[in-house]
Design a protein around this motif. Structure first.
Motif, PDB file in Angstrom:
ATOM      1  N   ARG A   7     -22.313   0.512  49.637  1.00 26.44           N
ATOM      2  CA  ARG A   7     -21.381   0.630  50.766  1.00 26.44           C
ATOM      3  C   ARG A   7     -21.047   2.088  51.053  1.00 26.44           C
ATOM      4  N   MET A  48     -29.260  -5.047  57.641  1.00 25.50           N
ATOM      5  CA  MET A  48     -28.120  -5.956  57.531  1.00 25.50           C
ATOM      6  C   MET A  48     -27.038  -5.312  56.675  1.00 25.50           C
ATOM      7  N   SER A  49     -25.817  -5.348  57.156  1.00 23.88           N
ATOM      8  CA  SER A  49     -24.710  -4.756  56.423  1.00 23.88           C
ATOM      9  C   SER A  49     -24.324  -5.626  55.237  1.00 23.88           C
ATOM     10  N   ILE A  50     -23.849  -4.976  54.177  1.00 25.10           N
ATOM     11  CA  ILE A  50     -23.363  -5.733  53.016  1.00 25.10           C
ATOM     12  C   ILE A  50     -21.857  -5.925  53.097  1.00 25.10           C
ATOM     13  N   ARG A  84     -18.796  -8.028  47.976  1.00 24.77           N
ATOM     14  CA  ARG A  84     -19.038  -8.175  49.421  1.00 24.77           C
ATOM     15  C   ARG A  84     -17.780  -8.612  50.147  1.00 24.77           C
ATOM     16  N   ASP A 101     -23.982   3.579  52.819  1.00 27.16           N
ATOM     17  CA  ASP A 101     -24.000   3.136  54.214  1.00 27.16           C
ATOM     18  C   ASP A 101     -23.007   3.945  55.050  1.00 27.16           C
ATOM     19  N   PRO A 142     -30.915   1.897  55.410  1.00 27.87           N
ATOM     20  CA  PRO A 142     -31.154   0.929  54.327  1.00 27.87           C
ATOM     21  C   PRO A 142     -32.256   1.363  53.376  1.00 27.87           C
ATOM     22  N   ARG A 160     -31.657   1.966  49.400  1.00 22.90           N
ATOM     23  CA  ARG A 160     -32.492   1.307  48.395  1.00 22.90           C
ATOM     24  C   ARG A 160     -33.113   2.330  47.448  1.00 22.90           C
ATOM     25  N   THR A 215     -31.269  -4.953  43.709  1.00 27.44           N
ATOM     26  CA  THR A 215     -31.490  -4.073  44.854  1.00 27.44           C
ATOM     27  C   THR A 215     -32.628  -4.579  45.739  1.00 27.44           C
ATOM     28  N   LEU A 234     -29.537  -7.541  47.526  1.00 23.54           N
ATOM     29  CA  LEU A 234     -28.539  -6.676  48.153  1.00 23.54           C
ATOM     30  C   LEU A 234     -28.331  -6.962  49.634  1.00 23.54           C
ATOM     31  N   ARG A 235     -29.389  -7.106  50.408  1.00 25.58           N
ATOM     32  CA  ARG A 235     -29.274  -7.232  51.863  1.00 25.58           C
ATOM     33  C   ARG A 235     -29.349  -8.675  52.352  1.00 25.58           C
ATOM     34  N   ARG A 236     -29.172  -9.603  51.448  1.00 20.91           N
ATOM     35  CA  ARG A 236     -29.183 -11.009  51.846  1.00 20.91           C
ATOM     36  C   ARG A 236     -27.877 -11.376  52.542  1.00 20.91           C
TER      37      ARG A 236
END
Length: 399
Positions: A90, A1-3, A233, A93, A99, A103, A141, A145-147
């Motif tokens: 970011r 999932m993108s941040i 974000r 990425d 991902p 991490r 992290t 982070l990826r929520r």
């Protein structure tokens, strides 16, 4: 999932300048607030740094410190830490990292921050934040982070609940002042053994015991770093013009809550308000709780300033250069306090009239020296020494 959840906007020259300028400007200016708070703490060997018997101009200085500095510097640090974590992820990425690789980089970096923090506290200054934010960064992290956006809105709910709590405490303090016994006591100030130690070895041994306790008290403020993550974000500081209304309201409300909540303790610290012991203790709770709102408030002010700067001049450029070397600037300050203010070194804080004024002048001078050094490094295209070491430990030697 993108941040990266913020809508993208055209990338003209001004947009690029805004994205580069605002976060760095905030970090550079943040170090002045931290310098003022920490220098006062070292001079008076306590937390918060406070002259318990101010006279004349010292009364006004106490009031300003409690309103604008004490418990109002680290929240800026915390907001920008959360913001920076998203920026780093970011960039990873964008470089094509998976991902899992992102991490891994973030975990290594934050683990090394804990090591930096332990060394910083042992050798220089008990009130280290690096270790605590390294631990918080590991949690962020792994957990945050990826929520998705809906999950991150929890941070806003927590801030709303904190505002309600501040209102309740403020009402209790007001009630205590109106219906109190009329007694008068100074604000409680925690004595810090390492800051009053007669020698370097004694101070270092004291810091070994103080650092873990201080770190544990900082950890709950993940709520502040989480807000920085939420803002990053949405690229709030990279694109301040698109978030003008949000920044304006955040500056007004954030600093408004911090100033209003800090006013009772500020007035007592200046000797212009009397309070009994229980009310004075509760004032410090209100002061500390309201101080967290200064973090987003100050950061929003820096974002609004950056929005109006299309071509950074030498002053803004130098501040931004320090912001890009904020870790080195932070450690440079601790070296300065040890050399200039410790009782077993030059002890300058108590050599020239008012200790409060002397400490603040030294704090500004040290910060200005850091700005100048950062500017010179920037002209040479060099990173700060602490940033170089952390980068090497995080990514490994260059090939």
């Amino acid at each position: 999932m993108s941040i990266d959840t913020a809508p993208r906007t055209p990338r003209g020259p001004v947009r690029r300048a805004e994205r580069a300028l605002a976060p760095d400007l905030a970090r550079g200016a943040m170090l002045l607030i931290i310098a003022l708070a920490n220098a006062a703490g070292v001079v008076f060997a306590g937390e918060p740094g406070l002259d318990a018997t101010p006279e004349g101009a010292e009364r006004g200085l106490n009031l300003l410190l409690f309103e604008l500095v004490h418990a109002r510097g680290y929240p800026v640090f915390a907001v920008m830490f959360g913001y920076g974590l998203v920026q780093l992820a970011r960039r990873q990425d964008a470089s094509g990292a998976t991902p899992k690789q992102v991490r891994s980089v973030l975990l290594r970096r934050n683990l090394w921050l804990v090591v930096f923090g332990f060394a910083h506290a042992t050798l220089l200054y008990y009130g280290d934040f690096l270790g605590a934010y390294g631990i918080v960064g590991i949690v962020m992290t792994l957990v945050l982070l990826r929520r998705g956006d809906r999950f991150h809105r929890i941070a806003l709910v927590l801030w709303a609940l904190s505002a309600v709590e501040i209102l309740v405490i403020g009402a209790v303090v007001t009630s205590g002042l109106l219906g109190g016994s009329g007694g008068s006591v100074p604000l409680p100030s925690g004595h810090v053994d390492s800051l009053a130690a007669p020698g370097y070895l004694a101070s270092m041994l004291a810091r070994l015991g103080e650092w873990p306790v201080h770190t544990l008290t900082v950890l709950p403020f993940i709520i502040i770093t989480w807000l920085g993550m939420w803002a990053a974000r949405r690229r709030v500081l990279e694109e301040p013009a698109r978030h003008r209304s949000l920044l304006t309201w955040t500056a007004v409300l954030g600093l408004g809550v911090a100033i209003a909540g800090g006013l009772p303790a500020a007035l007592v610290s200046a000797g212009w308000l009397n309070a009994d012991e229980s009310t004075a203790s509760l004032m410090l709770v209100l002061h500390g709780g309201s101080g967290m709102f200064a973090g987003p408030g100050y950061v929003a002010v820096f974002g609004l300033i950056a929005m109006r700067v299309t071509r950074p001049g030498p002053v803004v450029g130098a501040l931004s250069a320090l912001g890009r070397r904020s870790l080195s600037g932070y450690l440079f300050q601790s070296v300065a306090w040890l050399v200039l203010l410790a009782p077993f070194t030059l002890a300058l804080g108590h050599r020239f009239g008012s200790p409060t004024a002397t400490g603040l002048i030294i704090a500004v001078a040290v910060w200005l020296a850091a700005v100048l050094i950062a500017h010179l490094l920037d002209k040479r295209g060099q990173a700060g020494p602490a940033e170089i070491v952390l980068r090497r430990l995080t990514y490994g030697p260059r090939t």
